[in-house]
Design a protein around this motif. Structure first.
Motif, PDB file in Angstrom:
ATOM      1  N   GLN A   1      47.527  37.563  22.679  1.00 22.17           N
ATOM      2  CA  GLN A   1      46.686  38.719  22.415  1.00 22.17           C
ATOM      3  C   GLN A   1      47.203  39.917  23.195  1.00 22.17           C
ATOM      4  OE1 GLN A   1      42.611  38.071  23.489  1.00 22.17           O
ATOM      5  NE2 GLN A   1      41.915  40.012  22.633  1.00 22.17           N
ATOM      6  N   VAL A   2      47.376  41.033  22.509  1.00 25.52           N
ATOM      7  CA  VAL A   2      47.849  42.260  23.140  1.00 25.52           C
ATOM      8  C   VAL A   2      46.664  42.953  23.803  1.00 25.52           C
ATOM      9  CG1 VAL A   2      48.935  44.485  22.753  1.00 25.52           C
ATOM     10  CG2 VAL A   2      49.691  42.491  21.439  1.00 25.52           C
ATOM     11  N   GLN A   3      46.717  43.077  25.119  1.00 20.44           N
ATOM     12  CA  GLN A   3      45.613  43.718  25.814  1.00 20.44           C
ATOM     13  C   GLN A   3      46.022  44.212  27.193  1.00 20.44           C
ATOM     14  OE1 GLN A   3      42.368  40.948  26.426  1.00 20.44           O
ATOM     15  NE2 GLN A   3      43.627  39.472  27.516  1.00 20.44           N
TER      16      GLN A   3
ATOM     17  N   PHE B   1      56.392  53.468  27.788  1.00 26.68           N
ATOM     18  CA  PHE B   1      55.861  54.159  28.952  1.00 26.68           C
ATOM     19  C   PHE B   1      54.414  53.713  29.164  1.00 26.68           C
ATOM     20  CE2 PHE B   1      58.583  58.115  29.785  1.00 26.68           C
ATOM     21  CZ  PHE B   1      59.724  57.529  29.271  1.00 26.68           C
ATOM     22  N   MET B   2      53.977  53.779  30.413  1.00 25.63           N
ATOM     23  CA  MET B   2      52.593  53.465  30.742  1.00 25.63           C
ATOM     24  C   MET B   2      51.987  54.646  31.492  1.00 25.63           C
ATOM     25  SD  MET B   2      52.035  50.396  29.536  1.00 25.63           S
ATOM     26  CE  MET B   2      50.459  50.030  30.336  1.00 25.63           C
ATOM     27  N   SER B   3      50.725  54.880  31.283  1.00 24.28           N
ATOM     28  CA  SER B   3      50.101  56.045  31.907  1.00 24.28           C
ATOM     29  C   SER B   3      48.680  55.735  32.361  1.00 24.28           C
ATOM     30  CB  SER B   3      50.104  57.233  30.946  1.00 24.28           C
ATOM     31  OG  SER B   3      49.389  56.941  29.753  1.00 24.28           O
ATOM     32  N   TRP B   4      48.200  56.588  33.243  1.00 20.99           N
ATOM     33  CA  TRP B   4      46.816  56.547  33.704  1.00 20.99           C
ATOM     34  C   TRP B   4      46.125  57.846  33.279  1.00 20.99           C
ATOM     35  CZ3 TRP B   4      44.419  52.391  35.701  1.00 20.99           C
ATOM     36  CH2 TRP B   4      45.184  51.380  36.277  1.00 20.99           C
ATOM     37  N   HIS B   5      44.885  57.708  32.879  1.00 27.74           N
ATOM     38  CA  HIS B   5      44.038  58.840  32.521  1.00 27.74           C
ATOM     39  C   HIS B   5      42.662  58.600  33.120  1.00 27.74           C
ATOM     40  CE1 HIS B   5      46.880  60.114  29.246  1.00 27.74           C
ATOM     41  NE2 HIS B   5      47.235  58.856  29.429  1.00 27.74           N
ATOM     42  N   ARG B   6      41.865  59.633  33.190  1.00 20.82           N
ATOM     43  CA  ARG B   6      40.503  59.468  33.687  1.00 20.82           C
ATOM     44  C   ARG B   6      39.564  60.371  32.909  1.00 20.82           C
ATOM     45  NH1 ARG B   6      41.321  62.266  39.681  1.00 20.82           N
ATOM     46  NH2 ARG B   6      41.502  64.436  38.953  1.00 20.82           N
ATOM     47  N   GLN B   7      38.302  60.009  32.957  1.00 22.06           N
ATOM     48  CA  GLN B   7      37.282  60.803  32.290  1.00 22.06           C
ATOM     49  C   GLN B   7      36.055  60.886  33.178  1.00 22.06           C
ATOM     50  OE1 GLN B   7      36.389  59.658  28.230  1.00 22.06           O
ATOM     51  NE2 GLN B   7      35.488  61.653  27.811  1.00 22.06           N
TER      52      GLN B   7
ATOM     53  N   VAL C   1      46.882  53.172  29.964  1.00 25.49           N
ATOM     54  CA  VAL C   1      47.209  53.356  28.555  1.00 25.49           C
ATOM     55  C   VAL C   1      48.662  52.963  28.308  1.00 25.49           C
ATOM     56  CG1 VAL C   1      47.460  55.060  26.716  1.00 25.49           C
ATOM     57  CG2 VAL C   1      45.516  55.204  28.272  1.00 25.49           C
ATOM     58  N   ARG C   2      48.903  52.281  27.210  1.00 26.72           N
ATOM     59  CA  ARG C   2      50.281  52.042  26.791  1.00 26.72           C
ATOM     60  C   ARG C   2      50.718  53.262  26.003  1.00 26.72           C
ATOM     61  NH1 ARG C   2      52.013  47.078  22.900  1.00 26.72           N
ATOM     62  NH2 ARG C   2      50.757  48.315  21.438  1.00 26.72           N
ATOM     63  N   GLY C   3      51.706  53.939  26.524  1.00 23.40           N
ATOM     64  CA  GLY C   3      52.122  55.206  25.949  1.00 23.40           C
ATOM     65  C   GLY C   3      51.693  56.346  26.853  1.00 23.40           C
ATOM     66  N   LEU C   4      51.812  57.550  26.320  1.00 24.70           N
ATOM     67  CA  LEU C   4      51.523  58.730  27.131  1.00 24.70           C
ATOM     68  C   LEU C   4      50.197  59.394  26.802  1.00 24.70           C
ATOM     69  CD1 LEU C   4      55.067  60.383  27.179  1.00 24.70           C
ATOM     70  CD2 LEU C   4      54.021  58.872  28.872  1.00 24.70           C
ATOM     71  N   ALA C   5      49.693  59.150  25.634  1.00 25.31           N
ATOM     72  CA  ALA C   5      48.509  59.867  25.173  1.00 25.31           C
ATOM     73  C   ALA C   5      47.273  58.985  25.196  1.00 25.31           C
ATOM     74  CB  ALA C   5      48.731  60.392  23.763  1.00 25.31           C
TER      75      ALA C   5
ATOM     76  N   ASN D   1      46.575  54.459  20.794  1.00 28.22           N
ATOM     77  CA  ASN D   1      47.254  53.786  21.900  1.00 28.22           C
ATOM     78  C   ASN D   1      46.354  52.754  22.553  1.00 28.22           C
ATOM     79  OD1 ASN D   1      49.676  55.105  21.654  1.00 28.22           O
ATOM     80  ND2 ASN D   1      49.272  56.604  23.253  1.00 28.22           N
ATOM     81  N   LEU D   2      46.954  51.619  22.853  1.00 23.08           N
ATOM     82  CA  LEU D   2      46.244  50.549  23.544  1.00 23.08           C
ATOM     83  C   LEU D   2      45.830  51.022  24.928  1.00 23.08           C
ATOM     84  CD1 LEU D   2      45.500  47.461  23.564  1.00 23.08           C
ATOM     85  CD2 LEU D   2      47.713  47.119  24.687  1.00 23.08           C
TER      86      LEU D   2
END
Length: 118
Positions: free
Chosen positions: A1-3, A33-39, A97-101, A106-107
């Motif tokens: 499982q992709v997670q 690429f892998m990224s971090w985001h916040r809300q 996040v997998r990716g930049l956005a 994006n997963l």
């Protein structure tokens, strides 16, 4: 499982530190690429940082530069975000996040709450 499964976070006083983890399964870390985001409450998503797991290239938003460090352990397929000198304005739900956005295409992980308060 992709997670992506996140851990870490919690309540910390201003000036304190926390480390977030993001364990990937079902795909190779080196493939994207892998990224971090916040809300933060009542606000839209905010980009924090990205890393190229293959080459080690990193980038940070100005709001966290010099305080946060992104890293990966490719052997463990795990992404990290070391957060130092935390401020009240860092309070938010953090996502890997997998990716930049940060978007529906994006997963991303389940999110983890970080609260900076005295």
């Amino acid at each position: 499982q992709v997670q992506l499964v996140q851990s870490g976070g919690g309540l910390v006083q201003p000036g304190g530190s926390l480390r977030l983890s993001c364990a990937a399964s079902g795909f190779s870390f080196s493939s994207a690429f892998m990224s971090w985001h916040r809300q933060a409450p009542g606000k839209g998503p905010e980009y924090i940082s990205y890393i190229n797991p293959s080459g080690g290239e990193t980038h940070y938003a100005n709001s966290v530069k010099g305080r946060f460090t992104i890293s990966v352990d490719n052997a463990k397929n795990t992404l990290y975000l070391q957060m130092n000198s935390l401020k009240s304005e860092d309070t938010a739900v953090y996502y890997c996040v997998r990716g930049l956005a940060f978007g529906p295409g994006n997963l991303r992980g389940q999110g983890t709450q970080v609260t900076v308060s005295s």
